[in-house]
Write a protein that holds these residues in place. Structure first.
Motif, PDB file in Angstrom:
ATOM      1  N   ASP A  17      25.642  80.256  76.631  1.00 28.96           N
ATOM      2  CA  ASP A  17      26.323  79.577  75.537  1.00 28.96           C
ATOM      3  C   ASP A  17      27.022  80.548  74.591  1.00 28.96           C
ATOM      4  O   ASP A  17      27.375  80.206  73.465  1.00 28.96           O
ATOM      5  CB  ASP A  17      25.329  78.722  74.742  1.00 28.96           C
ATOM      6  CG  ASP A  17      24.772  77.572  75.569  1.00 28.96           C
ATOM      7  OD1 ASP A  17      25.458  77.152  76.524  1.00 28.96           O
ATOM      8  OD2 ASP A  17      23.655  77.113  75.274  1.00 28.96           O
TER       9      ASP A  17
ATOM     10  N   SER B  58      28.525  76.593  72.809  1.00 24.73           N
ATOM     11  CA  SER B  58      27.324  75.771  73.004  1.00 24.73           C
ATOM     12  C   SER B  58      27.565  74.282  72.804  1.00 24.73           C
ATOM     13  O   SER B  58      26.685  73.468  73.039  1.00 24.73           O
ATOM     14  CB  SER B  58      26.241  76.219  72.019  1.00 24.73           C
ATOM     15  OG  SER B  58      26.678  76.025  70.679  1.00 24.73           O
TER      16      SER B  58
ATOM     17  N   PRO C  30      33.992  74.859  73.800  1.00 21.81           N
ATOM     18  CA  PRO C  30      33.190  75.500  74.846  1.00 21.81           C
ATOM     19  C   PRO C  30      33.999  75.999  76.043  1.00 21.81           C
ATOM     20  O   PRO C  30      33.552  76.892  76.748  1.00 21.81           O
ATOM     21  CB  PRO C  30      32.227  74.388  75.283  1.00 21.81           C
ATOM     22  CG  PRO C  30      32.155  73.469  74.120  1.00 21.81           C
ATOM     23  CD  PRO C  30      33.530  73.479  73.528  1.00 21.81           C
TER      24      PRO C  30
ATOM     25  N   PHE D 182      31.676  70.898  76.761  1.00 27.11           N
ATOM     26  CA  PHE D 182      30.510  71.702  77.126  1.00 27.11           C
ATOM     27  C   PHE D 182      30.105  71.402  78.571  1.00 27.11           C
ATOM     28  O   PHE D 182      29.770  72.311  79.336  1.00 27.11           O
ATOM     29  CB  PHE D 182      29.344  71.409  76.190  1.00 27.11           C
ATOM     30  CG  PHE D 182      28.075  72.133  76.547  1.00 27.11           C
ATOM     31  CD1 PHE D 182      27.926  73.475  76.265  1.00 27.11           C
ATOM     32  CD2 PHE D 182      27.040  71.481  77.206  1.00 27.11           C
ATOM     33  CE1 PHE D 182      26.767  74.162  76.610  1.00 27.11           C
ATOM     34  CE2 PHE D 182      25.884  72.148  77.550  1.00 27.11           C
ATOM     35  CZ  PHE D 182      25.739  73.488  77.252  1.00 27.11           C
TER      36      PHE D 182
END
Length: 410
Positions: A183, A272, A295, A348
């Motif tokens: 992340d 993240s 992300p 993400f």
């Protein structure tokens, strides 16, 4: 500097300055502090954003607005590991007048802070928050400040933490989270001068040998210069392969062997999808401090400005109501999750999927994209067309990432 304000904003990046301007414009007292002696340094991004999004926050026709746009671009070319490439254009966005702009962040960030000052905020540089003032009931009521060798308390009803990826405000109040390697992207960037740099478009390079789990970018800035940088996913890099700067040096030596380095920037970027909690009693967190960078790309300017605006508007409502509780301030988080946050959670998932793709799979997708008239599609249609062109690839992606493909494409 006064000893008490309605709102204290820690960090004078895009999130902090927009938050400060928003609250000050409503007539409340605001203190905006920046620990560095200069606003806008050091940068940790490629300085690119959307022009249509930028115009939502800044009037470019304002006579006081400096020229912080270095380049305005309508095309980006993506390079697959095997050299296959395809181009995407701003026409695909479906937004009239859309373009990508490359900023001079030093000038841009200073302008945002100036707008906060013009709205009535007190702005101080070389001024660091060294501790939150937290009451016995757990509510934040200000910050302990260090400025030019002096340490003193400044009280407020609300503190907005916009102090970057290493946010102390979030950590002090227990809102920060330990980021996993997967992340975090470690980034390194050069400002290069080279007469061979294509100034008409952005370039993106993918592949395990170029940038494991990330990408290399070439963002032209005019006058034969460009931001040339790399973002590497922490979980994909191996010690034997070297650091992000080693990957970037190899790329620059290959693509721009005669280039001159006239600037350097580096740092970590959270990918993240954002902190799970960004509001508490008397405190809100915004921008990179809240993990609000994208992300997939690591881009954060647009998201930071939106977060700052939402936090500022929430602060205005709280001040009007005289309620600074977590219950009241959590409306900021609710608004974020319904809008920008929703996209970050989705991106993400895409980032997680991309991290598992092999170079062969990236090459396959690039070959399909290269054979399609992408300029005739909007982005969603283009992604569907690419996947439907290879039934085996589509089946694999649907079987492994069914929810992802459904949410993004259908």
């Amino acid at each position: 500097m006064k000893s008490e304000y309605d709102v204290i904003v820690v960090g004078a990046g895009p999130a902090g300055s927009v938050a400060a301007k928003t609250v000050a414009s409503a007539g409340f007292s605001v203190l905006l502090i920046e620990k560095r002696q200069e606003i806008g340094v050091s940068i940790r991004c490629a300085e690119g954003t959307s022009k249509t999004e930028l115009l939502k926050f800044i009037d470019l026709n304002d006579e006081d607005a400096p020229d912080f746009i270095c380049a305005e671009l309508h095309k980006a070319t993506v390079h697959a590991p095997d050299g296959t490439h395809f181009s995407i254009t701003t026409k695909m966005s479906g937004i009239d007048g859309e373009s990508g702009v490359i900023l001079d962040r030093k000038i841009f960030d200073r302008h945002l802070a100036m707008l906060a000052g013009k709205a009535g905020a007190d702005v101080y540089t070389k001024t660091a928050a060294i501790e939150l003032i937290i009451e016995t009931d757990g509510a934040v009521s200000g910050v302990k400040v260090s400025r030019l060798g002096n340490v003193f308390d400044v009280r407020s009803k609300i503190v907005i933490g916009a102090d970057g990826v290493e946010s102390l405000v979030a950590r002090w109040f227990g809102l920060s989270e330990s980021l996993r390697l997967k992340d975090i992207e470690t980034g390194f960037q050069y400002l290069l001068w080279d007469e061979t740099i294509d100034q008409t478009q952005c370039q993106v390079y993918l592949g395990e040998q170029v940038a494991p789990g990330g990408y290399v970018w070439v963002f032209p800035k005019g006058n034969n210069t460009a931001n040339v940088g790399i973002g590497l996913l922490g979980s994909k890099t191996k010690e034997d392969d070297g650091r992000s700067v080693d990957f970037l040096d190899r790329f620059v030596q290959k693509e721009f062997p005669n280039a001159k380095i006239i600037g350097t920037a580096f740092g970590a970027v959270p990918v993240s999808g954002g902190l799970e909690k960004i509001a508490g009693n008397g405190v809100m967190i915004a921008g990179d401090a809240a993990g609000h960078s994208d992300p997939i790309t690591g881009a954060g300017i647009r998201n930071a400005m939106y977060a700052g605006q939402m936090a500022g508007e929430t602060a205005i409502r709280a001040l009007a109501a005289g309620d600074f509780s977590e219950r009241f301030l959590s409306s900021y988080q609710s608004e974020w999750e319904k809008t920008i946050g929703k996209g970050l959670r989705r991106n993400f998932k895409i980032k997680e999927a991309y991290a598992t793709w092999t170079d062969d799979e990236i090459n396959a997708i690039a070959k399909i994209a290269a054979g399609l008239p992408l300029e005739d599609f909007e982005l969603k249609e283009a992604m569907i067309a690419v996947l439907k062109s290879d039934k085996k690839l589509l089946w694999k992606l649907r079987s492994v990432y069914a929810d992802l493909i459904k949410s993004v494409l259908f």
